[in-house]
Design a protein around this motif. Structure first.
Motif, mmCIF file in Angstrom:
data_model
loop_
_atom_site.group_PDB
_atom_site.id
_atom_site.type_symbol
_atom_site.label_atom_id
_atom_site.label_comp_id
_atom_site.label_asym_id
_atom_site.label_seq_id
_atom_site.Cartn_x
_atom_site.Cartn_y
_atom_site.Cartn_z
ATOM 1 N N HIS A 265 30.485 35.569 5.517
ATOM 2 C CA HIS A 265 31.723 34.962 5.005
ATOM 3 C C HIS A 265 31.396 33.906 3.950
ATOM 4 O O HIS A 265 31.957 33.910 2.862
ATOM 5 C CB HIS A 265 32.528 34.291 6.120
ATOM 6 C CG HIS A 265 32.930 35.193 7.225
ATOM 7 N ND1 HIS A 265 33.751 36.280 7.042
ATOM 8 C CD2 HIS A 265 32.625 35.164 8.542
ATOM 9 C CE1 HIS A 265 33.933 36.889 8.197
ATOM 10 N NE2 HIS A 265 33.257 36.228 9.132
ATOM 11 N N PHE A 266 30.498 32.996 4.308
ATOM 12 C CA PHE A 266 30.167 31.902 3.401
ATOM 13 C C PHE A 266 29.531 32.435 2.122
ATOM 14 O O PHE A 266 29.827 31.949 1.043
ATOM 15 C CB PHE A 266 29.257 30.873 4.090
ATOM 16 C CG PHE A 266 30.015 29.969 5.021
ATOM 17 C CD1 PHE A 266 30.377 28.703 4.628
ATOM 18 C CD2 PHE A 266 30.372 30.400 6.297
ATOM 19 C CE1 PHE A 266 31.088 27.868 5.471
ATOM 20 C CE2 PHE A 266 31.076 29.575 7.158
ATOM 21 C CZ PHE A 266 31.438 28.310 6.753
ATOM 22 N N TRP A 267 28.669 33.404 2.210
ATOM 23 C CA TRP A 267 28.037 33.994 1.025
ATOM 24 C C TRP A 267 29.112 34.567 0.099
ATOM 25 O O TRP A 267 29.095 34.343 -1.107
ATOM 26 C CB TRP A 267 27.038 35.068 1.454
ATOM 27 C CG TRP A 267 26.371 35.749 0.307
ATOM 28 C CD1 TRP A 267 25.347 35.279 -0.463
ATOM 29 C CD2 TRP A 267 26.689 37.043 -0.219
ATOM 30 N NE1 TRP A 267 25.006 36.202 -1.425
ATOM 31 C CE2 TRP A 267 25.817 37.292 -1.298
ATOM 32 C CE3 TRP A 267 27.623 38.020 0.126
ATOM 33 C CZ2 TRP A 267 25.851 38.469 -2.039
ATOM 34 C CZ3 TRP A 267 27.658 39.193 -0.604
ATOM 35 C CH2 TRP A 267 26.782 39.408 -1.679
ATOM 36 N N ARG A 268 30.055 35.298 0.660
ATOM 37 C CA ARG A 268 31.137 35.899 -0.132
ATOM 38 C C ARG A 268 32.015 34.804 -0.760
ATOM 39 O O ARG A 268 32.357 34.870 -1.932
ATOM 40 C CB ARG A 268 31.961 36.834 0.758
ATOM 41 C CG ARG A 268 33.003 37.638 0.024
ATOM 42 C CD ARG A 268 33.687 38.696 0.899
ATOM 43 N NE ARG A 268 34.152 38.201 2.181
ATOM 44 C CZ ARG A 268 33.550 38.415 3.363
ATOM 45 N NH1 ARG A 268 32.432 39.104 3.424
ATOM 46 N NH2 ARG A 268 34.042 37.922 4.477
ATOM 47 N N TRP A 269 32.378 33.780 0.012
ATOM 48 C CA TRP A 269 33.211 32.698 -0.510
ATOM 49 C C TRP A 269 32.510 31.959 -1.648
ATOM 50 O O TRP A 269 33.150 31.579 -2.633
ATOM 51 C CB TRP A 269 33.564 31.707 0.595
ATOM 52 C CG TRP A 269 34.389 32.284 1.712
ATOM 53 C CD1 TRP A 269 35.205 33.386 1.660
ATOM 54 C CD2 TRP A 269 34.462 31.805 3.041
ATOM 55 N NE1 TRP A 269 35.775 33.607 2.883
ATOM 56 C CE2 TRP A 269 35.340 32.644 3.762
ATOM 57 C CE3 TRP A 269 33.881 30.745 3.723
ATOM 58 C CZ2 TRP A 269 35.650 32.455 5.100
ATOM 59 C CZ3 TRP A 269 34.190 30.556 5.056
ATOM 60 C CH2 TRP A 269 35.061 31.390 5.735
ATOM 61 N N HIS A 270 31.206 31.764 -1.522
ATOM 62 C CA HIS A 270 30.467 31.007 -2.545
ATOM 63 C C HIS A 270 30.292 31.781 -3.845
ATOM 64 O O HIS A 270 29.854 31.211 -4.835
ATOM 65 C CB HIS A 270 29.118 30.554 -2.000
ATOM 66 C CG HIS A 270 29.238 29.399 -1.063
ATOM 67 N ND1 HIS A 270 28.250 28.474 -0.906
ATOM 68 C CD2 HIS A 270 30.238 29.002 -0.239
ATOM 69 C CE1 HIS A 270 28.635 27.570 -0.026
ATOM 70 N NE2 HIS A 270 29.837 27.878 0.398
ATOM 71 N N LYS A 271 30.632 33.041 -3.845
ATOM 72 C CA LYS A 271 30.574 33.829 -5.080
ATOM 73 C C LYS A 271 31.870 33.709 -5.894
ATOM 74 O O LYS A 271 31.921 34.163 -7.030
ATOM 75 C CB LYS A 271 30.322 35.304 -4.735
ATOM 76 C CG LYS A 271 28.907 35.554 -4.239
ATOM 77 C CD LYS A 271 28.682 36.967 -3.759
ATOM 78 C CE LYS A 271 29.230 38.004 -4.674
ATOM 79 N NZ LYS A 271 28.993 39.373 -4.287
ATOM 80 N N ASP A 272 32.900 33.100 -5.340
ATOM 81 C CA ASP A 272 34.191 32.974 -6.002
ATOM 82 C C ASP A 272 34.228 31.660 -6.791
ATOM 83 O O ASP A 272 34.182 30.575 -6.202
ATOM 84 C CB ASP A 272 35.310 32.998 -4.966
ATOM 85 C CG ASP A 272 36.690 33.015 -5.588
ATOM 86 O OD1 ASP A 272 36.895 32.400 -6.663
ATOM 87 O OD2 ASP A 272 37.591 33.633 -4.994
ATOM 88 N N PRO A 273 34.318 31.721 -8.127
ATOM 89 C CA PRO A 273 34.302 30.489 -8.932
ATOM 90 C C PRO A 273 35.450 29.535 -8.619
ATOM 91 O O PRO A 273 35.281 28.322 -8.756
ATOM 92 C CB PRO A 273 34.403 30.989 -10.380
ATOM 93 C CG PRO A 273 34.378 32.464 -10.344
ATOM 94 C CD PRO A 273 34.391 32.923 -8.926
ATOM 95 N N ASP A 274 36.600 30.048 -8.194
ATOM 96 C CA ASP A 274 37.710 29.166 -7.832
ATOM 97 C C ASP A 274 37.379 28.348 -6.587
ATOM 98 O O ASP A 274 37.759 27.191 -6.471
ATOM 99 C CB ASP A 274 38.989 29.961 -7.581
ATOM 100 C CG ASP A 274 39.540 30.612 -8.828
ATOM 101 O OD1 ASP A 274 39.290 30.086 -9.937
ATOM 102 O OD2 ASP A 274 40.209 31.658 -8.711
ATOM 103 N N VAL A 275 36.695 28.965 -5.644
ATOM 104 C CA VAL A 275 36.354 28.296 -4.389
ATOM 105 C C VAL A 275 35.320 27.200 -4.625
ATOM 106 O O VAL A 275 35.423 26.108 -4.077
ATOM 107 C CB VAL A 275 35.852 29.318 -3.341
ATOM 108 C CG1 VAL A 275 35.296 28.609 -2.105
ATOM 109 C CG2 VAL A 275 36.971 30.278 -2.950
#
Length: 175
Positions: A20-30
């Protein structure tokens, strides 16, 4: 019993949460207003989660889950607490953008602060925020944080330097 609010429950990180965290950290908005990450691979992220130290008074990390169905939507930390200062620094983010602006961040912040004051017996909780991060500043003020000071040119993002605001919530000020 896990810290629980009206919309969220906080639970300790598990190795399986790495994805989850890996995927979230790939989002520039996040990650826009977060301190730089060195873009770890999924395998590196999983290894980091597997090797994490256990939660303690001085370093406490939770996954933010929806109370309704247990969906992981973000993370929250209380860091740097010592019994001598009774102060910790909080950081929070929601990685699932479809939960932004719906009260989940507010509830997660209130829940972790309540835990800090009631269970950890903290006297104050501090945070740093870029003033241009309007949504976060509004959220922090809504929960009762007050501005204590400013550090000039302390965060580099979007190709330029930004000030950082120090905000504090004292025991008894949580709204």
């Amino acid at each position: 019993m896990l810290p629980t609010g009206e919309l969220v429950q906080l639970r300790p990180l598990e190795p399986d949460d790495a994805d989850h965290f890996w995927r979230w950290h790939k989002d520039p908005d996040v990650v826009r207003w977060m301190t730089g990450d060195y873009h770890l691979s999924l395998a590196q992220t999983r290894a980091r989660f597997a090797e994490r130290k256990r939660n303690s008074y001085s370093e406490l990390s939770f996954v933010v889950e929806t109370l309704a169905d247990g969906t992981p939507i973000g993370g929250v930390r209380l860091d740097g607490a010592t019994p001598e200062t009774a102060c910790a620094e909080v950081s929070l983010y929601l990685g699932r953008k479809d939960y932004w602006g719906r009260g989940y961040g507010t509830d997660a912040l209130r829940t972790v602060c309540r835990y800090g004051f009631d269970v950890m017996r903290l006297h104050s909780i501090v945070l740093w925020v870029v003033p241009e991060n309007d949504a976060a500043v509004r959220l922090y003020r809504k929960v009762g944080f007050r501005e204590d000071g400013r550090q000039r040119d302390a965060f580099r993002g979007a190709g330029r330097w930004h000030d950082m605001i120090l905000m504090t919530l004292l025991e008894g000020e949580l709204t």
